[in-house]
Design an enzyme around this catalytic site. Structure first.
Site, mmCIF file in Angstrom:
data_model
loop_
_atom_site.group_PDB
_atom_site.id
_atom_site.type_symbol
_atom_site.label_atom_id
_atom_site.label_comp_id
_atom_site.label_asym_id
_atom_site.label_seq_id
_atom_site.Cartn_x
_atom_site.Cartn_y
_atom_site.Cartn_z
ATOM 1 N N LYS A 77 8.790 23.335 -52.998
ATOM 2 C CA LYS A 77 10.111 23.936 -53.186
ATOM 3 C C LYS A 77 9.989 25.005 -54.258
ATOM 4 O O LYS A 77 9.591 24.714 -55.392
ATOM 5 C CB LYS A 77 11.120 22.870 -53.601
ATOM 6 C CG LYS A 77 12.496 23.461 -53.892
ATOM 7 C CD LYS A 77 13.538 22.389 -54.095
ATOM 8 C CE LYS A 77 14.883 23.002 -54.427
ATOM 9 N NZ LYS A 77 15.917 21.984 -54.633
ATOM 10 N N LYS B 139 15.314 27.134 -62.953
ATOM 11 C CA LYS B 139 14.617 25.889 -62.609
ATOM 12 C C LYS B 139 13.098 26.084 -62.542
ATOM 13 O O LYS B 139 12.393 25.321 -61.883
ATOM 14 C CB LYS B 139 15.172 25.361 -61.276
ATOM 15 C CG LYS B 139 16.676 25.055 -61.324
ATOM 16 C CD LYS B 139 17.157 24.319 -60.064
ATOM 17 C CE LYS B 139 18.613 23.884 -60.197
ATOM 18 N NZ LYS B 139 19.091 23.101 -59.023
ATOM 19 N N TYR C 18 21.505 25.943 -41.328
ATOM 20 C CA TYR C 18 22.961 26.019 -41.162
ATOM 21 C C TYR C 18 23.320 26.560 -39.773
ATOM 22 O O TYR C 18 24.483 26.576 -39.407
ATOM 23 C CB TYR C 18 23.563 26.877 -42.288
ATOM 24 C CG TYR C 18 23.246 26.270 -43.641
ATOM 25 C CD1 TYR C 18 24.016 25.241 -44.152
ATOM 26 C CD2 TYR C 18 22.107 26.668 -44.363
ATOM 27 C CE1 TYR C 18 23.686 24.622 -45.353
ATOM 28 C CE2 TYR C 18 21.769 26.064 -45.565
ATOM 29 C CZ TYR C 18 22.562 25.043 -46.053
ATOM 30 O OH TYR C 18 22.224 24.413 -47.225
ATOM 31 N N ARG D 128 24.558 26.661 -54.121
ATOM 32 C CA ARG D 128 25.050 26.312 -55.461
ATOM 33 C C ARG D 128 26.541 26.615 -55.588
ATOM 34 O O ARG D 128 27.262 25.914 -56.291
ATOM 35 C CB ARG D 128 24.228 27.046 -56.526
ATOM 36 C CG ARG D 128 22.791 26.533 -56.586
ATOM 37 C CD ARG D 128 21.944 27.263 -57.617
ATOM 38 N NE ARG D 128 20.540 26.877 -57.515
ATOM 39 C CZ ARG D 128 19.564 27.454 -58.199
ATOM 40 N NH1 ARG D 128 19.836 28.453 -59.037
ATOM 41 N NH2 ARG D 128 18.325 27.047 -58.054
ATOM 42 N N SER E 261 20.347 28.432 -47.570
ATOM 43 C CA SER E 261 21.665 29.066 -47.489
ATOM 44 C C SER E 261 21.593 30.597 -47.577
ATOM 45 O O SER E 261 22.225 31.291 -46.777
ATOM 46 C CB SER E 261 22.563 28.502 -48.591
ATOM 47 O OG SER E 261 21.987 28.687 -49.870
ATOM 48 N N GLU F 13 0.429 20.278 -54.327
ATOM 49 C CA GLU F 13 1.642 19.461 -54.211
ATOM 50 C C GLU F 13 1.591 18.615 -52.936
ATOM 51 O O GLU F 13 1.985 17.455 -52.937
ATOM 52 C CB GLU F 13 2.893 20.354 -54.185
ATOM 53 C CG GLU F 13 3.260 20.980 -55.528
ATOM 54 C CD GLU F 13 3.890 19.981 -56.502
ATOM 55 O OE1 GLU F 13 4.061 18.808 -56.129
ATOM 56 O OE2 GLU F 13 4.191 20.385 -57.633
ATOM 57 N N LYS G 124 10.278 25.011 -48.664
ATOM 58 C CA LYS G 124 11.620 25.550 -48.899
ATOM 59 C C LYS G 124 11.566 26.704 -49.880
ATOM 60 O O LYS G 124 10.964 26.527 -50.933
ATOM 61 C CB LYS G 124 12.480 24.423 -49.469
ATOM 62 C CG LYS G 124 13.887 24.825 -49.807
ATOM 63 C CD LYS G 124 14.613 23.634 -50.349
ATOM 64 C CE LYS G 124 15.956 24.086 -50.867
ATOM 65 N NZ LYS G 124 16.647 23.060 -51.568
HETATM 66 C C1 PBG Z 1 19.048 21.000 -55.361
HETATM 67 C C2 PBG Z 1 19.018 21.628 -54.015
HETATM 68 C C3 PBG Z 1 19.158 22.995 -53.785
HETATM 69 C C4 PBG Z 1 19.141 23.173 -52.407
HETATM 70 C C5 PBG Z 1 18.969 21.916 -51.816
HETATM 71 N N1 PBG Z 1 18.884 20.967 -52.841
HETATM 72 C C6 PBG Z 1 19.404 24.117 -54.705
HETATM 73 C C7 PBG Z 1 18.647 24.213 -55.965
HETATM 74 O O1 PBG Z 1 17.496 23.793 -56.081
HETATM 75 O O2 PBG Z 1 19.247 24.738 -56.894
HETATM 76 C C8 PBG Z 1 19.299 24.504 -51.741
HETATM 77 C C9 PBG Z 1 19.564 24.543 -50.298
HETATM 78 C C10 PBG Z 1 20.086 25.840 -49.796
HETATM 79 O O3 PBG Z 1 20.116 26.868 -50.494
HETATM 80 O O4 PBG Z 1 20.497 25.853 -48.629
HETATM 81 N N2 PBG Z 1 18.526 19.760 -55.549
#
Ligand code: PBG
Length: 331
Positions: free
Chosen positions: A194, A221, A317, A204, A278, A237, A252
């Protein structure tokens, strides 16, 4: 000319014979956002066509999706501020509306695969995926919370636990906690690679879960999510997650990371999931709303490319729209 590749593109029937990649709705996972309460269906501004829904609407939505051929759903909660604290306690509170909703969904649709989100950010006043102390995200204490959260989610009926937090050692910790509690059949879909991506914005917004502004709270993050420049590190990982007992390994985002999907697919025998996030979906929606791209063509081509790269499963989505197109025979 002896060899003419165009012969195999001559007709629709021949093109179908030589088609290498297929994508059917059951390979898709539809992300859904849950809010507490009743009769709430609230569109996410930055992700048109997607909603924060209360359980009553969500059950209707899942029912509709199932008749369209979708089978898997991942559920995210929007938690009111008064339920948040610095250590994510509400995440494993038996009264948590997210856990109760999961139980109800599985009662209504036992055949569906329901995937959880295991991370602190929806529950954390600081908006981080782990516990923040003295300006740092503390790894091992966060594992304790994730373990409790995973057990509570398994108890609630989730089929797969989805740790999205990127703490070190979380897959092993969650596996052990669930096994000790007797949930040996609950799987783990690990967010293996990720990245600290700029494409999570609309998500968010939906959950109001961005890192908050404050002294001693990291603004991003990057100390736990991966550097977008790295490829080798994804293998590292993945080796850890495979060793720790992950049942699915996720990459991701998806589109900007097709090379990583392909890399993990070629190197591991664990199914690879890709999260088409998203921001990636929002870009396409925006271009289509402007009339710059044609949704019914650009959307399936996008999903197909993620599948072609090696993703067995795609979280997107667009799942419902794809299933509709598929059912109408337009694909
Ligand atoms: C956080 C989480 C995120 C997403 C899924 N789980 C956002 C982040 O890490 O801030 C993002 C998914 C998306 O953007 O569709 N645990």
């Amino acid at each position: 000319m002896l060899i003419r590749p165009r012969r195999n593109r001559k007709s629709d029937a021949i093109r179908s014979l030589v088609r290498e990649t297929h994508l059917v709705p059951e390979q898709l996972v539809y992300p859904l956002f849950l809010v507490d309460g009743n009769d709430i269906k609230d569109e996410i501004q930055s992700l048109p066509g997607n909603y924060r829904m209360s359980l009553d609407y969500l059950l209707k939505e899942i029912g509709e999706c199932i008749t369209l051929g979708l089978k898997s759903f991942i559920l995210f909660p929007a938690i009111p501020n008064d339920k948040k604290d610095k250590v994510g306690t509400y995440g494993y509170d038996p009264e948590n509306f997210y856990l109760k909703a999961a139980t109800s969904i599985k009662e209504h649709f036992p055949e569906a695969c329901l995937i959880s989100d295991a991370a602190l950010d929806p529950y954390n006043v600081d908006g981080h995926d782990g516990i923040v102390r003295n300006g740092k995200i503390v790894n091992d204490e966060t594992l304790e919370v994730l373990g409790k959260m995973a057990v509570a989610q398994a108890r609630a009926g989730f089929d797969l636990i989805g740790p999205s937090d990127m703490m070190d050692g979380r897959v092993a910790h969650i596996r052990k906690a669930m096994d000790e509690a007797g949930y040996t059949d609950t799987g783990i879909m690990s967010y293996t690679a990720k990245y600290a991506s700029a494409f999570y914005g609309p998500f968010r917004d939906a959950l109001d879960s961005a890192p908050v502004d404050g002294e001693d709270i990291p603004k991003d993050k990057k100390t736990y999510q991966m550097d977008p420049a790295n490829r080798q590190e994804a293998l590292r990982e993945a080796s850890l997650d495979a060793f720790e007992g992950a049942d699915f390994m996720m990459v991701k985002p998806a589109l900007n990371y097709l090379d990583i999907i392909s890399l993990l697919h070629q190197n591991f025998d664990i199914p690879i999931a890709a999260y088409h996030v998203s921001g990636e979906c929002a870009m396409l929606i925006a271009a289509c709303k402007n009339g710059w791209l044609e949704y019914e063509k650009a959307m399936p081509e996008t999903l197909l490319s993620i599948r072609r790269a090696g993703a067995q499963v795609i979280l997107t989505y667009f799942a419902k729209d794809y299933a509709k197109l598929y059912q109408s025979g337009k694909l």
